[in-house]
Design an enzyme around this catalytic site. Structure first.
Site, PDB file in Angstrom:
ATOM      1  N   CYS A 246     -14.983  -3.917   0.718  1.00 18.71           N
ATOM      2  CA  CYS A 246     -13.267  -4.235   0.929  1.00 18.71           C
ATOM      3  C   CYS A 246     -12.851  -5.180  -0.044  1.00 18.71           C
ATOM      4  CB  CYS A 246     -13.223  -4.427   2.483  1.00 18.71           C
ATOM      5  SG  CYS A 246     -13.885  -6.101   2.942  1.00 18.71           S
TER       6      CYS A 246
ATOM      7  N   CYS B 276     -15.676  -8.920   6.875  1.00 19.18           N
ATOM      8  CA  CYS B 276     -15.349  -9.201   8.452  1.00 19.18           C
ATOM      9  C   CYS B 276     -15.558  -7.778   9.038  1.00 19.18           C
ATOM     10  CB  CYS B 276     -13.936  -9.600   8.580  1.00 19.18           C
ATOM     11  SG  CYS B 276     -12.736  -8.166   8.896  1.00 19.18           S
TER      12      CYS B 276
ATOM     13  N   ARG C 277      -1.744   6.859   9.587  1.00 17.80           N
ATOM     14  CA  ARG C 277      -1.783   6.323   8.410  1.00 17.80           C
ATOM     15  C   ARG C 277      -1.941   7.566   7.145  1.00 17.80           C
ATOM     16  NH1 ARG C 277      -4.133   0.321   8.703  1.00 17.80           N
ATOM     17  NH2 ARG C 277      -2.703  -0.489  10.142  1.00 17.80           N
TER      18      ARG C 277
ATOM     19  N   ARG D 175       1.039  -1.393  -0.076  1.00 18.76           N
ATOM     20  CA  ARG D 175       0.045   0.061   0.074  1.00 18.76           C
ATOM     21  C   ARG D 175       0.803   1.359  -0.018  1.00 18.76           C
ATOM     22  NH1 ARG D 175      -3.404  -0.027   4.928  1.00 18.76           N
ATOM     23  NH2 ARG D 175      -4.598  -1.782   3.820  1.00 18.76           N
TER      24      ARG D 175
ATOM     25  N   LYS E 114      -3.299   1.267  15.057  1.00 21.43           N
ATOM     26  CA  LYS E 114      -3.239   2.198  13.851  1.00 21.43           C
ATOM     27  C   LYS E 114      -3.962   3.628  14.334  1.00 21.43           C
ATOM     28  CE  LYS E 114      -7.314  -0.226  12.063  1.00 21.43           C
ATOM     29  NZ  LYS E 114      -7.885  -0.993  11.060  1.00 21.43           N
TER      30      LYS E 114
ATOM     31  N   LYS F 282      -5.895   7.176  12.430  1.00 21.51           N
ATOM     32  CA  LYS F 282      -6.196   7.690  11.110  1.00 21.51           C
ATOM     33  C   LYS F 282      -6.703   9.191  11.504  1.00 21.51           C
ATOM     34  CE  LYS F 282      -7.901   2.861   9.623  1.00 21.51           C
ATOM     35  NZ  LYS F 282      -8.751   2.238   8.949  1.00 21.51           N
TER      36      LYS F 282
ATOM     37  N   CYS G  70     -13.316  -1.819   6.990  1.00 25.48           N
ATOM     38  CA  CYS G  70     -12.601  -1.239   6.271  1.00 25.48           C
ATOM     39  C   CYS G  70     -13.366  -0.135   5.261  1.00 25.48           C
ATOM     40  CB  CYS G  70     -11.467  -2.092   5.529  1.00 25.48           C
ATOM     41  SG  CYS G  70     -10.283  -2.774   6.492  1.00 25.48           S
TER      42      CYS G  70
ATOM     43  N   CYS H   6      -7.471 -11.512   1.792  1.00 26.78           N
ATOM     44  CA  CYS H   6      -7.319 -10.788   3.172  1.00 26.78           C
ATOM     45  C   CYS H   6      -7.361 -12.082   4.206  1.00 26.78           C
ATOM     46  CB  CYS H   6      -8.541  -9.918   3.326  1.00 26.78           C
ATOM     47  SG  CYS H   6      -8.691  -9.075   5.125  1.00 26.78           S
TER      48      CYS H   6
END
Length: 567
Positions: free
Chosen positions: A429, A474, A145, A76, A210, A212, A478, A435
């Site tokens: 996603c 899931c 990110r 990414r 993470k 954001k 995302c 994944c």
């Protein structure tokens, strides 16, 4: 009660021992015995923008043949604010063919991904990305990110100023470790005679999870700013940028069956001036560094830190660290959170065209030759491309005399077909086959499900009413499904939890309506819901508003209510 212990998570130990994200990545890259890397280094490569994956469609067959899984890697790249030159796009297009599986994936965070990169090509792929003045550092991992920003280009001078602020935040919060250049770009290795690496913002173990950040210009909420740990909402008066409302504590990820995990929308903390944004961002990140939960990764996001301690505590922490206080927030209102398709004119007289990209996947297929079209447009257009937070692409900075040429190319490659309003508002996603977290299909299945949804909307005479529809394989969220008017979250192969009640402004969470249902039951439920919507909705009432008013679900006031199914 949150499940917290005094024992650090294993990932915290890995980070602490990694020598600022080095680990043994360099030696693993040249290990010829396997196509994979070690579990510890798999955690560390995320900070470098790389996820190890394998083709789950082939797992059983390869195991039968006593072969290791077919490992490959997702890479990414960060694209702050989603802005790329067309020359960069041409390079990315070539990289996809040279190093990856030929496709380009536009993400829900205005970045792009390559899939199917084998281990022996990792280093050359990362180097090629950096040669284009882009990088993969901090595209993943326990750091801030890619910083998102309202994508509409040059609609006003304020839009450009806000984009530049987003780029400044991104640069300021980028990790300082030299490991990235050492491993991927053949930078000079640190010796005992050189100063050691230092991370003045993150520290040796970086963040607990993470982080954001998004920047947005009302009334558009195309970045879903309230879904983020940290948001900057531009306050514009008389075409001048006064500053930003600061929002904190948003996040989507949950775990099925764990009531202590839930999505949350960000809350407004206060207001700051444009020259103060870097100080605010830095200290909020440092508060999460110092107070985030490092004993339970499911409870480690900033949303839980804010929810546990409260806004007054966070405000006091921030004031103490900065030595000054945020001002009271300004009035701001959102009216729209999707992309606006087709041609629009900019303040400078140029134009931009927003193009729908199904689930963000740029490739050629039997229906249309999207990848070829964008290559041809980039080859003749010297403006920019903008990646949107809804997985779409904007052809930007187009002079008046180039519009017809671009239109001709779009028609040639079958990219001017009309799509339904609901399809234009959909996201998914990646999910299967790559994944590791996926429990059900998303990207590969959503187009088929939208076909059925379109048919149902036509059946009930509501095709002119777009419904924000999102699907994930899931509950990690995302594609931000817990903010959709119609959300599908994978529970098992072919089975989904159905959520209703988000709104088109991106300012409300939805609530579970049905749990663990298959396509037949999904369509049965939607048939009944659409019939009621067609018959009983008020004039211009959004679907998400209707299902709450009609009592199918409740208006969610806190994320803990999202998974409480209304019976």
């Amino acid at each position: 009660m949150n499940k917290q212990t005094n024992k650090l998570e294993a990932v915290e130990v890995i980070k602490d021992r990694s020598n600022f994200l080095r680990g043994t990545i360099a030696s693993e890259l040249i290990n010829p015995i396997t196509g994979s890397i070690t579990a510890d280094d798999t955690q560390l490569t995320k900070f470098h923008g790389i996820y190890q994956q394998d083709d789950r469609d082939l797992r059983k067959e390869r195991a039968r043949q006593k072969l290791e899984p077919l490992y490959s890697f997702m890479i990414r790249a960060r694209v702050p604010g989603g802005v790329m030159t067309t020359d960069q796009w041409l390079a990315v297009d070539q990289m996809a063919d040279t190093f990856a599986n030929g496709s380009i994936r536009l993400t829900t965070r205005q970045a792009f991904q390559f899939h199917g990169v084998i281990k022996t090509r990792l280093k050359s792929t990362v180097a090629a990305i950096n040669e284009q003045l882009m990088d993969t550092l901090a595209a993943c991992g326990d750091v801030n990110r890619n910083v998102m920003c309202t994508a509409n280009p040059e609609l006003s001078a304020v839009h450009q100023q806000v984009y530049e602020d987003a780029a400044r935040i991104s640069a300021h919060l980028t990790p300082q470790t030299r490991a990235y250049h050492e491993i991927w770009l053949d930078g000079q290795q640190v010796t005992n005679n050189q100063p050691k690496d230092a991370e003045p913002i993150y520290g040796q173990t970086y963040l607990p999870r993470k982080f954001k950040t998004a920047v947005v210009i009302p009334p558009d909420n195309d970045v879903d700013v309230l879904a983020h740990d940290l948001g900057f909402v531009a306050i514009v008066r008389d075409q001048k940028l006064l500053g930003y409302n600061i929002t904190v504590g948003g996040g989507m990820g949950t775990t099925h069956g764990d009531a202590d995990t839930f999505p949350l929308l960000a809350q407004t903390l206060g207001f700051c001036r444009p020259e103060q944004i870097l100080e605010v961002a830095e200290h909020i990140v440092m508060i999460q560094r110092d107070h985030g939960d490092r004993t339970n990764r499911k409870h480690a996001r900033f949303k839980y830190t804010v929810d546990d301690h409260g806004l007054p505590w966070l405000r006091d922490q921030l004031t103490t660290r900065m030595g000054w206080s945020l001002e009271p927030p300004e009035q701001a209102e959102f009216t729209h959170n999707g992309d606006r398709y087709g041609w629009r004119q900019n303040a400078d007289g140029s134009w931009h065209h927003t193009l729908y990209v199904a689930s963000g996947r740029v490739q050629d297929d039997q229906r249309q030759t999207l990848k070829t079209a964008l290559r041809e447009i980039a080859g003749s257009h010297k403006g920019t491309f903008r990646l949107t937070a809804n997985q779409n692409l904007i052809i930007a900075d187009v002079p008046e005399d180039q519009k017809d040429h671009i239109d001709d190319l779009l028609k040639t490659h079958q990219l001017t077909e009309n799509i339904s309003l609901t399809r234009s508002l959909s996201m998914a996603c990646v999910a299967f086959p790559t994944c590791a977290l996926a429990m059900a299909e998303a990207e590969r299945y959503l187009p088929e499900l939208i076909d059925h949804i379109d048919d149902l909307q036509l059946k009930h005479g509501i095709a002119s009413r777009g419904i924000v529809t999102r699907m994930t394989g899931c509950p990690n969220g995302c594609a931000r499904p817990f903010m959709a008017e119609l959300g599908f979250v994978g529970k098992a192969p072919g089975r989904y939890n159905l959520y209703l009640g988000g709104n088109p402004q991106g300012t409300r969470l939805n609530q579970m309506y049905r749990e663990n249902i298959d396509e037949k039951e999904i369509l049965k439920q939607l048939d009944e819901l659409f019939r009621a919507y067609a018959n009983d909705a008020q004039v211009e009432e959004a679907f998400g508003d209707f299902v709450i008013r009609a009592g199918y679900v409740k208006a969610v006031e806190h994320g803990r209510q999202v998974h409480l199914q209304v019976v």
